[in-house]
Design a protein around this motif. Structure first.
Motif, PDB file in Angstrom:
ATOM      1  N   ILE A  42       6.451  14.270  78.127  1.00 16.61           N
ATOM      2  CA  ILE A  42       7.073  14.187  76.804  1.00 16.61           C
ATOM      3  C   ILE A  42       6.541  12.989  76.017  1.00 16.61           C
ATOM      4  O   ILE A  42       6.266  13.086  74.818  1.00 16.61           O
ATOM      5  N   VAL A  43       6.368  11.836  76.694  1.00 12.98           N
ATOM      6  CA  VAL A  43       5.982  10.624  75.961  1.00 12.98           C
ATOM      7  C   VAL A  43       4.481  10.507  75.742  1.00 12.98           C
ATOM      8  O   VAL A  43       4.046   9.707  74.903  1.00 12.98           O
ATOM      9  N   CYS A  44       3.681  11.270  76.457  1.00 12.99           N
ATOM     10  CA  CYS A  44       2.221  11.141  76.305  1.00 12.99           C
ATOM     11  C   CYS A  44       1.813  11.487  74.868  1.00 12.99           C
ATOM     12  O   CYS A  44       2.003  12.619  74.421  1.00 12.99           O
ATOM     13  N   PRO A  45       1.228  10.536  74.143  1.00 14.49           N
ATOM     14  CA  PRO A  45       0.881  10.807  72.741  1.00 14.49           C
ATOM     15  C   PRO A  45      -0.246  11.819  72.575  1.00 14.49           C
ATOM     16  O   PRO A  45      -0.421  12.371  71.496  1.00 14.49           O
ATOM     17  N   GLY A  66      -5.542   6.244  77.983  1.00 16.38           N
ATOM     18  CA  GLY A  66      -5.207   5.088  78.803  1.00 16.38           C
ATOM     19  C   GLY A  66      -4.152   4.174  78.226  1.00 16.38           C
ATOM     20  O   GLY A  66      -4.102   2.986  78.553  1.00 16.38           O
ATOM     21  N   CYS A  67      -3.262   4.710  77.420  1.00 14.02           N
ATOM     22  CA  CYS A  67      -2.255   3.876  76.743  1.00 14.02           C
ATOM     23  C   CYS A  67      -1.184   3.360  77.691  1.00 14.02           C
ATOM     24  O   CYS A  67      -0.549   2.347  77.422  1.00 14.02           O
ATOM     25  N   GLY A  68      -0.939   4.059  78.790  1.00 14.63           N
ATOM     26  CA  GLY A  68       0.045   3.606  79.770  1.00 14.63           C
ATOM     27  C   GLY A  68       1.480   4.009  79.488  1.00 14.63           C
ATOM     28  O   GLY A  68       2.390   3.592  80.207  1.00 14.63           O
ATOM     29  N   MET A  69       1.704   4.800  78.450  1.00 14.36           N
ATOM     30  CA  MET A  69       3.079   5.222  78.132  1.00 14.36           C
ATOM     31  C   MET A  69       3.709   5.984  79.297  1.00 14.36           C
ATOM     32  O   MET A  69       4.876   5.791  79.624  1.00 14.36           O
ATOM     33  N   CYS A  70       2.949   6.849  79.924  1.00 13.27           N
ATOM     34  CA  CYS A  70       3.498   7.651  81.030  1.00 13.27           C
ATOM     35  C   CYS A  70       3.966   6.756  82.168  1.00 13.27           C
ATOM     36  O   CYS A  70       5.060   6.931  82.696  1.00 13.27           O
ATOM     37  N   ALA A  71       3.142   5.753  82.513  1.00 13.13           N
ATOM     38  CA  ALA A  71       3.499   4.844  83.607  1.00 13.13           C
ATOM     39  C   ALA A  71       4.689   3.964  83.225  1.00 13.13           C
ATOM     40  O   ALA A  71       5.573   3.701  84.043  1.00 13.13           O
ATOM     41  N   ALA A  72       4.720   3.515  81.982  1.00 10.93           N
ATOM     42  CA  ALA A  72       5.800   2.632  81.534  1.00 10.93           C
ATOM     43  C   ALA A  72       7.147   3.343  81.539  1.00 10.93           C
ATOM     44  O   ALA A  72       8.177   2.728  81.796  1.00 10.93           O
TER      45      ALA A  72
END
Ligand code: SF4
Ligand code: SF4
Length: 86
Positions: A42-45, A66-72
């Motif tokens: 859902i959050v992956c841009p 590689g924004c890291g939203m998924c991991a965060a």
């Protein structure tokens, strides 16, 4: 891909925009404690996270920037960001 003045891309060109080339870090989907909550997708841009089976998610490296939203946002820390070797 043609970019117009102001840095805007043409409409309906997201598939041609290979955002994976922007990446320095890459997510590692550990697939150990995943609950299948779908927050990472859902959050992956880029909309490039998808499930391969129940409680196992992965991503499309062609579009992951590689924004890291998924991991965060993963509530069980089942995604790690690592420096990508090129
Ligand atoms: S956010 Fe984490 S727990 Fe939720 S589906 Fe993604 S990897 Fe699994
Ligand atoms: S690092 Fe960013 S672009 Fe890549 S899969 Fe995760 S949320 Fe999507």
């Amino acid at each position: 891909m043609k970019v117009i003045l102001g840095g805007l891309a043409q409409p309906a060109t997201s598939l041609a925009n290979n955002t994976g080339t922007w990446r320095n870090y890459i997510p590692v989907f550990l697939q150990k404690t995943c609950t299948g909550c779908t927050i990472c997708a859902i959050v992956c841009p880029e909309g490039c996270v998808y499930s391969v089976e129940k409680k196992k998610f992965t991503f499309d490296a062609k579009y992951c920037k590689g924004c890291g939203m998924c991991a965060a946002e993963c509530p069980v820390d089942d995604i790690e960001m690592v420096m990508e070797e090129k």
